[in-house]
Design an enzyme around this catalytic site. Structure first.
Site, PDB file in Angstrom:
ATOM      1  N   GLU A 275       0.827  -1.215   0.000  1.00  0.00           N
ATOM      2  CA  GLU A 275       0.000   0.000   0.000  1.00  0.00           C
ATOM      3  C   GLU A 275       0.859   1.261   0.000  1.00  0.00           C
ATOM      4  O   GLU A 275       0.778   2.064   0.927  1.00  0.00           O
ATOM      5  CB  GLU A 275      -0.892   0.016   1.250  1.00  0.00           C
ATOM      6  CG  GLU A 275      -1.788  -1.188   1.428  1.00  0.00           C
ATOM      7  CD  GLU A 275      -2.462  -1.224   2.807  1.00  0.00           C
ATOM      8  OE1 GLU A 275      -2.010  -0.509   3.729  1.00  0.00           O
ATOM      9  OE2 GLU A 275      -3.448  -1.953   2.950  1.00  0.00           O
ATOM     10  N   GLY A 277       1.903   4.996  -0.663  1.00  0.00           N
ATOM     11  CA  GLY A 277       1.225   6.254  -0.965  1.00  0.00           C
ATOM     12  C   GLY A 277       2.260   7.319  -1.291  1.00  0.00           C
ATOM     13  O   GLY A 277       2.417   7.747  -2.444  1.00  0.00           O
ATOM     14  N   TYR A 318       4.701  18.608  10.918  1.00  0.00           N
ATOM     15  CA  TYR A 318       5.723  17.592  11.193  1.00  0.00           C
ATOM     16  C   TYR A 318       7.128  18.181  11.243  1.00  0.00           C
ATOM     17  O   TYR A 318       8.105  17.420  11.327  1.00  0.00           O
ATOM     18  CB  TYR A 318       5.733  16.518  10.099  1.00  0.00           C
ATOM     19  CG  TYR A 318       4.406  15.896   9.758  1.00  0.00           C
ATOM     20  CD1 TYR A 318       3.737  15.070  10.667  1.00  0.00           C
ATOM     21  CD2 TYR A 318       3.830  16.088   8.510  1.00  0.00           C
ATOM     22  CE1 TYR A 318       2.533  14.478  10.338  1.00  0.00           C
ATOM     23  CE2 TYR A 318       2.624  15.499   8.166  1.00  0.00           C
ATOM     24  CZ  TYR A 318       1.982  14.691   9.081  1.00  0.00           C
ATOM     25  OH  TYR A 318       0.795  14.101   8.743  1.00  0.00           O
ATOM     26  N   CYS A 346      -1.768  34.125  10.017  1.00  0.00           N
ATOM     27  CA  CYS A 346      -1.438  34.803  11.272  1.00  0.00           C
ATOM     28  C   CYS A 346      -0.988  33.832  12.353  1.00  0.00           C
ATOM     29  O   CYS A 346      -1.633  33.699  13.395  1.00  0.00           O
ATOM     30  CB  CYS A 346      -2.649  35.575  11.750  1.00  0.00           C
ATOM     31  SG  CYS A 346      -3.352  36.547  10.428  1.00  0.00           S
ATOM     32  N   GLU A 347       0.065  33.076  12.081  1.00  0.00           N
ATOM     33  CA  GLU A 347       0.644  32.175  13.072  1.00  0.00           C
ATOM     34  C   GLU A 347       2.122  32.056  12.761  1.00  0.00           C
ATOM     35  O   GLU A 347       2.492  31.935  11.591  1.00  0.00           O
ATOM     36  CB  GLU A 347       0.065  30.755  12.948  1.00  0.00           C
ATOM     37  CG  GLU A 347      -1.393  30.668  13.199  1.00  0.00           C
ATOM     38  CD  GLU A 347      -1.813  29.266  13.631  1.00  0.00           C
ATOM     39  OE1 GLU A 347      -0.967  28.501  14.128  1.00  0.00           O
ATOM     40  OE2 GLU A 347      -2.998  28.963  13.460  1.00  0.00           O
TER      41      GLU A 347
HETATM   42  C1  PLP Z   1      -0.962   5.937   5.369  1.00  0.00           C
HETATM   43  C2  PLP Z   1      -1.072   4.498   5.103  1.00  0.00           C
HETATM   44  C3  PLP Z   1      -0.402   3.927   4.022  1.00  0.00           C
HETATM   45  C4  PLP Z   1       0.519   4.707   3.116  1.00  0.00           C
HETATM   46  O1  PLP Z   1       1.662   5.163   3.759  1.00  0.00           O
HETATM   47  P1  PLP Z   1       2.795   5.883   2.876  1.00  0.00           P
HETATM   48  O2  PLP Z   1       3.810   6.265   3.869  1.00  0.00           O
HETATM   49  O3  PLP Z   1       2.168   7.058   2.233  1.00  0.00           O
HETATM   50  O4  PLP Z   1       3.297   4.896   1.889  1.00  0.00           O
HETATM   51  C5  PLP Z   1      -0.608   2.586   3.757  1.00  0.00           C
HETATM   52  N1  PLP Z   1      -1.416   1.824   4.540  1.00  0.00           N
HETATM   53  C6  PLP Z   1      -2.075   2.346   5.603  1.00  0.00           C
HETATM   54  C7  PLP Z   1      -2.936   1.458   6.406  1.00  0.00           C
HETATM   55  C8  PLP Z   1      -1.911   3.692   5.926  1.00  0.00           C
HETATM   56  O5  PLP Z   1      -2.565   4.189   6.982  1.00  0.00           O
END
Ligand code: PLP
Length: 421
Positions: A275, A277, A318, A346-347
């Site tokens: 997964e 992202g 972060y 304004c921060e």
């Molecule tokens: C956020 C998340 C991802 C993706 O994480 P990346 O760091 O963007 O690759 C994959 N699986 C789950 C369950 C997440 O919460």
């Protein structure tokens, strides 16, 4: 590698000068590169070529419909974490059998939506959630395919707010209780156990924590099979980091990651899901902003730009670093200034970078924040009544606005004043 490069002294997205997009849509705006998104997806897909697998893009990183459609057309599945994301995935043409549903707080409405619309699996994170999903599935006369998200208790050694695999984190069930929880799941007739899920955090720049977690998953697979469960799918989560600072050592590549996955888990006969992202979308996007003022403080030079923390919150939230580059390439050997780059909100937290070395800049100049394609636009807000900024997709020499800047009327019309006021 990405496709934001200088050509003839002008920063381009693929073959389009970013300044040309700025002139057309106004600043600030996000710009994504289709070639970079494609390349990153393929790197993961090829990294797992030796095993049965599906790359499920974690769409919370960037969920614009055009981005989803592009990835879906390449064969991507999607990892969704809300009913809204599920609807987006479907609207982008992703079939239910390529959508996995993650998250600690799925509601019954969200479960119903996914069960009715089609779902590959739910990654269940607690026993109360298991009971709820069982109820919803039985009420619909169906069976919900599930994995259980286990928390392997490994420290991903990443930012506190995006570490998810330690005992003290809210995610998953402790791996020490996995056998009990799987036995519970097996007793619920509305659920069908098909595998194991794990996701230990985000922006990991070392493979060791992944490998430690996956080794535990391999042991657990054997254990659960011995207990009589069918374990045919392993969802390994996302989390591989990207080089936000080009001067730093590069994090591992998808190919290194894929080789490790196949070494640790390749012999189990399981289908592998990942997964990613951030690694797919992060370096596929930039945020372009214009310098409004150059303000000489007593000890600092401030570049006040027209983007702010509401448009890109990562630095404020972060303490994240984004490389910042001028759209007009600096002449070789040009003198540099140390600028504090700040937005108009304004921060004091509305600070993108402190004492950043850049060639001399003036009001009206355009700069780009790199690595802004993931957790950028999706985390934006209208704080200070600043409209959400547009998103643009480039492919080769063409570009299109894939989310328009709202008008102020559209913003104001979302509020209503009750007639009794
Ligand atoms: C956020 C998340 C991802 C993706 O994480 P990346 O760091 O963007 O690759 C994959 N699986 C789950 C369950 C997440 O919460």
């Amino acid at each position: 590698m990405d496709h934001f490069l200088y050509k003839s002294g002008q920063l381009h997205a693929e073959d389009v000068p970013l300044a040309e997009i700025a002139a057309s849509v106004g600043t600030p705006f996000y710009c994504y590169s289709a070639a970079t998104l494609t390349r990153h997806f393929r790197l993961f897909d090829e990294a797992l070529a030796g095993v049965d697998h599906l790359v499920c893009y974690a769409m919370k990183a960037n969920s614009n419909l055009a981005v989803l459609k592009l990835l879906a057309d390449l064969g991507a599945g999607m990892d969704v974490v809300s009913g809204g994301e599920y609807r987006r995935a479907r609207a982008a043409g992703v079939p239910g059998e390529r959508i996995v549903f993650s998250g600690v707080g799925k509601t019954r409405d969200e479960m119903r939506l996914a069960l009715e619309g089609g779902i590959r699996q739910f990654n269940v994170e607690s026993e109360p959630e298991m009971e709820a999903l069982n109820d919803v599935a039985l009420a619909l006369g169906t069976v919900a395919p599930i994995t259980v998200r286990v928390n392997p208790d490994v420290d991903a050694k990443t930012h506190e707010k995006i570490a998810t695999g330690r005992k003290e984190d809210k995610f998953g069930i402790p791996i020490s209780r996995a056998r009990e929880v799987y036995a519970h799941a097996a007793r619920l007739p509305g659920l069908k156990v098909i595998g194991i899920d794990v996701h230990i955090g985000s922006q990991l720049t070392d493979l060791a924590p992944f490998e430690a977690a996956y080794a535990k998953v391999a042991d657990l697979t054997a254990q659960l099979r011995a207990d009589g469960h069918e374990i045919s799918r392993l969802d390994l989560g996302g989390g591989l980091g990207i080089p936000y600072e080009r001067s730093n050592a590069d994090p591992p590549l998808p190919s290194d990651y894929g080789a490790m996955v196949q070494r640790v888990l390749g012999d189990l006969g399981c289908e592998i899901e990942i997964e990613p992202g951030r690694l797919i979308a992060g370096n596929a996007g930039v945020l372009v902003t214009e310098v409004i003022y150059l303000k000489e403080g007593e000890e600092r030079e401030f570049l006040i730009v027209d983007a702010a923390m509401n448009d890109l919150v990562r630095p404020a939230m972060y303490g994240a670093h984004h490389d910042i580059v001028p759209l007009d390439e600096a002449a070789p050997g040009a003198e540099t200034h140390l600028y504090d780059i700040v937005g108009p909100v304004c921060e004091s937290g509305d600070t993108f970078a402190k004492r950043r070395a850049l060639s001399a800049l003036a009001a009206g100049d355009l700069i780009a924040f790199r690595s802004a394609g993931a957790y950028g636009a999706v985390m934006a807000s209208e704080y200070n009544s600043r409209p959400l900024i547009p998103e643009v997709l480039v492919s080769g020499d063409q570009f299109a606005v894939i989310r328009a800047r709202p008008t102020f009327d559209e913003m104001l019309n979302r509020d209503t004043i009750p007639e009794w006021l």
